[in-house]
Design a protein around this motif. Sequence first.
Motif, PDB file in Angstrom:
ATOM      1  N   TYR A  34       0.848  -1.200   0.000  1.00 18.45           N
ATOM      2  CA  TYR A  34       0.000   0.000   0.000  1.00 18.45           C
ATOM      3  C   TYR A  34       0.884   1.250   0.000  1.00 18.45           C
ATOM      4  N   PHE A  35       1.902   1.248   0.845  1.00 20.63           N
ATOM      5  CA  PHE A  35       2.801   2.404   0.917  1.00 20.63           C
ATOM      6  C   PHE A  35       3.809   2.430  -0.232  1.00 20.63           C
ATOM      7  N   PHE A  36       3.971   1.311  -0.928  1.00 18.96           N
ATOM      8  CA  PHE A  36       4.886   1.237  -2.069  1.00 18.96           C
ATOM      9  C   PHE A  36       4.186   1.662  -3.366  1.00 18.96           C
ATOM     10  N   TYR A  37       2.859   1.613  -3.383  1.00 18.14           N
ATOM     11  CA  TYR A  37       2.098   1.865  -4.606  1.00 18.14           C
ATOM     12  C   TYR A  37       2.377   3.249  -5.202  1.00 18.14           C
ATOM     13  N   ASP A  38       2.364   4.294  -4.390  1.00 17.55           N
ATOM     14  CA  ASP A  38       2.556   5.642  -4.946  1.00 17.55           C
ATOM     15  C   ASP A  38       3.942   5.799  -5.557  1.00 17.55           C
ATOM     16  N   LYS A  39       4.933   5.119  -4.996  1.00 16.58           N
ATOM     17  CA  LYS A  39       6.287   5.183  -5.575  1.00 16.58           C
ATOM     18  C   LYS A  39       6.322   4.467  -6.926  1.00 16.58           C
ATOM     19  N   LEU A  40       5.593   3.351  -6.997  1.00 20.14           N
ATOM     20  CA  LEU A  40       5.512   2.634  -8.266  1.00 20.14           C
ATOM     21  C   LEU A  40       4.739   3.439  -9.301  1.00 20.14           C
ATOM     22  N   LEU A  42       4.119   6.648  -9.517  1.00 18.69           N
ATOM     23  CA  LEU A  42       4.833   7.854  -9.945  1.00 18.69           C
ATOM     24  C   LEU A  42       6.214   7.552 -10.513  1.00 18.69           C
ATOM     25  N   LYS A  43       6.604   6.291 -10.413  1.00 16.76           N
ATOM     26  CA  LYS A  43       7.934   5.840 -10.871  1.00 16.76           C
ATOM     27  C   LYS A  43       9.050   6.675 -10.232  1.00 16.76           C
ATOM     28  N   ASN A  44       8.915   6.883  -8.937  1.00 13.64           N
ATOM     29  CA  ASN A  44       9.899   7.629  -8.168  1.00 13.64           C
ATOM     30  C   ASN A  44      11.086   6.713  -7.885  1.00 13.64           C
ATOM     31  N   LEU A  45      12.061   6.734  -8.781  1.00 16.84           N
ATOM     32  CA  LEU A  45      13.175   5.788  -8.714  1.00 16.84           C
ATOM     33  C   LEU A  45      14.045   5.976  -7.477  1.00 16.84           C
ATOM     34  N   ASN A  46      14.155   7.207  -6.974  1.00 13.01           N
ATOM     35  CA  ASN A  46      14.932   7.413  -5.749  1.00 13.01           C
ATOM     36  C   ASN A  46      14.303   6.708  -4.556  1.00 13.01           C
ATOM     37  N   LYS A  47      12.991   6.822  -4.407  1.00 10.04           N
ATOM     38  CA  LYS A  47      12.287   6.149  -3.304  1.00 10.04           C
ATOM     39  C   LYS A  47      12.308   4.630  -3.492  1.00 10.04           C
ATOM     40  N   ILE A  48      12.190   4.182  -4.726  1.00  9.80           N
ATOM     41  CA  ILE A  48      12.243   2.743  -5.010  1.00  9.80           C
ATOM     42  C   ILE A  48      13.626   2.204  -4.674  1.00  9.80           C
ATOM     43  N   ILE A  50      15.685   3.423  -2.444  1.00 11.29           N
ATOM     44  CA  ILE A  50      15.780   3.399  -0.981  1.00 11.29           C
ATOM     45  C   ILE A  50      15.082   2.159  -0.422  1.00 11.29           C
ATOM     46  N   ARG A  51      13.930   1.814  -0.981  1.00  9.91           N
ATOM     47  CA  ARG A  51      13.212   0.613  -0.525  1.00  9.91           C
ATOM     48  C   ARG A  51      14.084  -0.631  -0.712  1.00  9.91           C
TER      49      ARG A  51
END
Length: 173
Positions: A34-40, A42-48, A50-51
């Motif tokens: 659920y918390f990973f969905y917005d990063k996916l 938006l394709k926020n590669l920096n947050k991905i 970090i995960r």
Amino acid sequence: IVLVHCCDIRNIILKALLLNKQFHVPIFFIISFYFFYDKLYLKNLNKIKIRFERLLLPYIIYPIIILVLNNIFFIDYNLNLPYKKLALFDFIKQIVFGIGIHDIFWFQFYMIFLSIFYLIIVLIFKNNFLLILQILLIICYYLQYSGLVFEYFSIFKEKPFRNMGSIVEIIPF
């Protein structure tokens, strides 16, 4: 999860609810993705990135520490955790399957594997990835409830291969 592992629960109803093993893993996966969905989305590669760092660092470092300490204790004091000297093969099995040195990392293996899997789906099917995930969900439910996954993976004698079938059960969550 912390309550189950760390507390002595005396309330019978609460204990029955918390000790239900089919409850913890699905809820944790639902919360995590659920918390990973917005990063996916938006394709926020920096947050991905970090995960993946947060998932991979302990996944790789802890088995190395356990391997080294286990073998030191085995050689020097004839004491060890899994009652054998660990080899490089055990480390490779740990990294590839999440089981081998410290079996509890199966969960982290599933989390890493599914994060990569979903990332690939999102990158390939940019605008239609939710449809693809829904189709995948239906396929996984069919494979699980028809017994095909259990039937296929039950032929394997070794634990790492048997546990791979559980990924199909986790995907819908």
